[in-house]
Scaffold this active site. Sequence first.
Site, PDB file in Angstrom:
ATOM      1  N   SER A  14     -24.429  -0.849 -26.103  1.00  0.00           N
ATOM      2  CA  SER A  14     -25.723  -0.530 -25.511  1.00  0.00           C
ATOM      3  C   SER A  14     -26.778  -0.240 -26.585  1.00  0.00           C
ATOM      4  CB  SER A  14     -25.510   0.642 -24.544  1.00  0.00           C
ATOM      5  OG  SER A  14     -26.626   0.828 -23.736  1.00  0.00           O
ATOM      6  N   ASP A  61     -23.069  -5.584 -14.903  1.00  0.00           N
ATOM      7  CA  ASP A  61     -23.823  -4.622 -15.710  1.00  0.00           C
ATOM      8  C   ASP A  61     -25.277  -4.631 -15.247  1.00  0.00           C
ATOM      9  OD1 ASP A  61     -25.039  -3.130 -17.716  1.00  0.00           O
ATOM     10  OD2 ASP A  61     -23.752  -3.957 -19.292  1.00  0.00           O
ATOM     11  N   HIS A  67     -21.525  -1.671 -17.170  1.00  0.00           N
ATOM     12  CA  HIS A  67     -21.902  -1.102 -18.465  1.00  0.00           C
ATOM     13  C   HIS A  67     -20.860  -0.156 -19.075  1.00  0.00           C
ATOM     14  CE1 HIS A  67     -25.292  -1.070 -21.186  1.00  0.00           C
ATOM     15  NE2 HIS A  67     -25.199   0.238 -21.336  1.00  0.00           N
TER      16      HIS A  67
END
Length: 412
Positions: free
Chosen positions: A182, A352, A385
């Site tokens: 991320s 995600d 995610h």
Amino acid sequence: MFMKMTGILSSVVLVFFFFHEIIGVKTRLISTQTRGQLTSDEGICKLLVESRGYVCEEHTVTTKDGYILSLQRIPTGLTNYTLEDSKPPVLLQHGVLMDGVTWLLNPPDQSLAFILADSGFDVWVANSRGTKYSLGHMTLSFNDSAYWDWSWDELMEYDLPEIVQYVYNQSGEQKLHYVGHSQGTLIALTAFSQQKLLNMVKSAGLLCPIAYLSRMTSPLAKNAAENFVTEFMYWSGLHEFVPRGEAVMTLLKEICRKQGIDCTDFLTSFTGVNCCLSTSTVSTFLQHEPQSTATKNMIHYSQMARDGTIARYDYLDPNKNKEQYGQAKPPEYDLTNIPNNLPLFIAHGGRDELADVDDVKFLLDNLKNHDRDKFFLHFIEDYAHADYVLAMNAKEFVYDRLMDFFRKVDQS
Ligand SMILES: *[C@@H]1O[C@H](CO)[C@@H](O)[C@H](O)[C@H]1NC(C)=O
Ligand SMILES: *[C@@H]1O[C@H](CO)[C@@H](O)[C@H](O)[C@H]1NC(C)=O
Ligand SMILES: *[C@@H]1O[C@H](CO)[C@@H](O)[C@H](O)[C@H]1NC(C)=O
């Protein structure tokens, strides 16, 4: 520009009334919990690594702007115990609202940091400024608003190069493999696009790459950006973004209620439906995370979500921008400048909602001239995610492939 500012102002006024209506003046008192001053007995090594029988070293790095960051090293595995010096170093860089603990939460045979150590890598775990184990500063206290005056621009500019240089020095000037999740991908991509770190990094594994955000589908993140929620917090004096603080929780709940978003489970409404997290992982996760970040950092993300650009922080004031950047608009990062021969492993998931498929496509378009034999793309339909760091089957689905990629780079 005028229309845009009018839009911003009317949203801000709305949020302002709404904020006072629901929270009142109590919000100013939130971010003053007792923290910091951790002894080494309370560090990540003691807490999560040595308790599982692994060797662990605590290190600290001081950035050029004074932040004191903690860094953990797992120099050897448990199932594969050797102390030779020439092991390939790997640096793990967590995402926003998380810290280095992310890589150590699952049982050792499911957590990337332990898996790498057991597979013969020299493992280093980074912790960004503002997270629980990296709250120190040479002159500022984390209670000062000046402590929180940064966004991911500074993580890219100061934290990352200092940490990479430190690991490079400590491992006898060996180039390292980088793994980012991320925000950890965003700061690496933008650094590489300016030809930074390339003399010390030999490859990068990017999990849930964040570069463009305007197509993200997370209803919570999207609504917060559209409603200038983080800007309002900043203007009312909340410079530390405390995700589980009363101000943030109340605002999020209000967004959920007004927009009809199901927020019984915040992790899911923020990240997307993760396929493969065990109940015990989620409960351990919630004991340690989420972590604070600067409100200014969250504003920077909101700007990216609204504008569809990947640029430096926008002060929304041409003079202030000129002072900072020498131009009225914040300079954009040009990801097509990432060297085509840098070995890259990019993994993203179909569910995600932050590193969503459409935004990742845009990033991939920027990388379309990358050398094919230096580029490995790995898509998992069912992953969201948090699966990339916490899923119980991530070893099989992601980490084994990532390690194959590193070994291939080491052999070439
Ligand atoms: C931060 O503020 C709190 C509450 O006022 C105080 O107890 C704590 O000692 C302060 N910490 C630092 C490092 O200044
Ligand atoms: C153990 O570590 C060595 C390098 O130190 C590596 O070559 C080997 O593949 C590792 N063994 C296993 C079973 O992962
Ligand atoms: C790395 O080593 C160089 C050369 O010895 C030194 O100048 C530098 O301060 C070191 N940096 C870090 C972060 O350890």
